[in-house]
Write a protein that holds these residues in place. Structure first.
Motif, short mmCIF file in Angstrom:
data_model
loop_
_atom_site.label_atom_id
_atom_site.label_comp_id
_atom_site.label_asym_id
_atom_site.label_seq_id
_atom_site.Cartn_x
_atom_site.Cartn_y
_atom_site.Cartn_z
N ASP A 252 0.94 -7.59 2.56
CA ASP A 252 0.77 -8.55 3.66
C ASP A 252 1.72 -9.74 3.58
O ASP A 252 1.67 -10.63 4.43
N ASP A 253 2.56 -9.75 2.59
CA ASP A 253 3.49 -10.85 2.38
C ASP A 253 4.86 -10.45 2.94
O ASP A 253 5.39 -9.39 2.59
N THR A 254 5.44 -11.28 3.77
CA THR A 254 6.74 -10.93 4.35
C THR A 254 7.84 -10.84 3.29
O THR A 254 8.85 -10.18 3.51
N ASP B 135 3.08 5.62 -11.37
CA ASP B 135 1.67 5.50 -11.00
C ASP B 135 1.48 4.36 -9.99
O ASP B 135 0.87 4.54 -8.95
N PHE B 136 2.01 3.20 -10.32
CA PHE B 136 1.89 2.04 -9.43
C PHE B 136 2.53 2.33 -8.07
O PHE B 136 1.94 2.08 -7.02
N PHE B 137 3.74 2.86 -8.09
CA PHE B 137 4.48 3.15 -6.86
C PHE B 137 3.69 4.11 -5.96
O PHE B 137 3.46 3.84 -4.79
N THR B 138 3.27 5.22 -6.52
CA THR B 138 2.60 6.24 -5.69
C THR B 138 1.19 5.83 -5.30
O THR B 138 0.74 6.15 -4.20
N ASN B 139 0.49 5.10 -6.16
CA ASN B 139 -0.87 4.65 -5.81
C ASN B 139 -0.88 3.60 -4.71
O ASN B 139 -1.91 3.41 -4.06
N ASN B 140 0.23 2.93 -4.52
CA ASN B 140 0.29 1.85 -3.53
C ASN B 140 1.12 2.18 -2.29
O ASN B 140 1.20 1.36 -1.38
N LEU B 141 1.71 3.35 -2.25
CA LEU B 141 2.53 3.74 -1.09
C LEU B 141 1.78 3.57 0.23
O LEU B 141 2.34 3.07 1.21
N ASN B 142 0.55 4.02 0.25
CA ASN B 142 -0.21 4.00 1.51
C ASN B 142 -0.62 2.60 1.94
O ASN B 142 -1.12 2.42 3.06
N LYS B 143 -0.39 1.60 1.12
CA LYS B 143 -0.74 0.22 1.48
C LYS B 143 0.39 -0.48 2.24
O LYS B 143 0.17 -1.51 2.87
N ILE B 144 1.58 0.08 2.15
CA ILE B 144 2.73 -0.52 2.84
C ILE B 144 2.55 -0.32 4.34
O ILE B 144 2.37 0.80 4.80
N HIS B 145 2.62 -1.41 5.10
CA HIS B 145 2.43 -1.28 6.55
C HIS B 145 3.46 -2.04 7.38
O HIS B 145 3.60 -1.80 8.57
N LEU B 146 4.21 -2.96 6.77
CA LEU B 146 5.25 -3.65 7.51
C LEU B 146 6.43 -2.69 7.70
O LEU B 146 6.91 -2.10 6.74
N GLU B 147 6.87 -2.54 8.93
CA GLU B 147 7.96 -1.60 9.23
C GLU B 147 9.21 -1.88 8.40
O GLU B 147 9.88 -0.97 7.95
#
Length: 191
Positions: A45-47, A72-84
């Motif tokens: 959520d941070d620009t 692990d960190f990268f793949t576990n958090n991929l789906n949280k990225i939402h800013l285009e």
């Protein structure tokens, strides 16, 4: 450089290629900064996450193996990225990982990328394909899915369905890459 100083320095980066390149060189010359870079990249959520993701893409382009301890960190958090502006560079990093993983040459990614990592990358790439995202994210996702689908049998049929359904409703850039991917899938099938 402290985490706060690193975060502040990121705020000065523009989308200019030279800015991203200079900052990536800073990280490549001092890999102790890499954990801060990847952490900020996933502050969804941070620009500042977008600026960090731009730099992370450049760092991974030069040295993809830096991501191995953070898979692990990268793949576990991929789906949280939402800013285009964050999705595109993160999707590009997925291609770098998939390219190394599917390479015929032995490399550290082949040894480190586990099935749980591949599943999360595949799942997120399909989400990027079917949801309302910009064409660059979709193009990178389809390339990653093609590569990882070479050894995950259900991926190519699903990708084929999505490409055929969306084909007539997408941009010229999407259509061009989709044709390219469809031809590559066809050649694989004929082998």
């Amino acid at each position: 450089m402290t985490s706060d100083e690193f975060y502040k320095e990121l705020s000065y980066i523009t989308a200019a290629r030279n800015d991203r390149l200079q900052f990536s060189e800073l990280v490549l010359n001092d890999m102790s900064l890499f954990p801060n870079l990847i952490s900020i990249s996933f502050m969804a959520d941070d620009t500042a996450s977008s600026k960090a993701a731009w730099v992370l893409e450049f760092v991974c382009h030069e040295y993809i193996y830096a991501i191995i301890p953070y898979l692990d960190f990268f793949t576990n958090n991929l789906n949280k990225i939402h800013l285009e502006s964050s999705i595109r560079p993160i999707a590009k990093i997925c291609i770098f990982i998939a390219e190394r993983y599917t390479s015929k040459q032995p490399n550290p990614i082949k040894k480190s990328l586990e099935s749980k990592h591949k599943e999360k990358i595949i799942e997120t790439c399909f989400d990027w394909m079917i949801n309302d995202h910009k064409v660059a994210a979709k193009v990178h996702a389809m390339e990653t899915l093609f590569l990882l689908g070479k050894e995950t049998p259900w991926v190519h049929p699903q990708l084929l369905d999505i490409l055929q359904q969306d084909f007539h409703h997408q941009s010229a850039a999407f259509k061009s890459r989709a044709k390219h991917i469809l031809n590559k899938m066809k050649k694989l099938k004929n082998l």
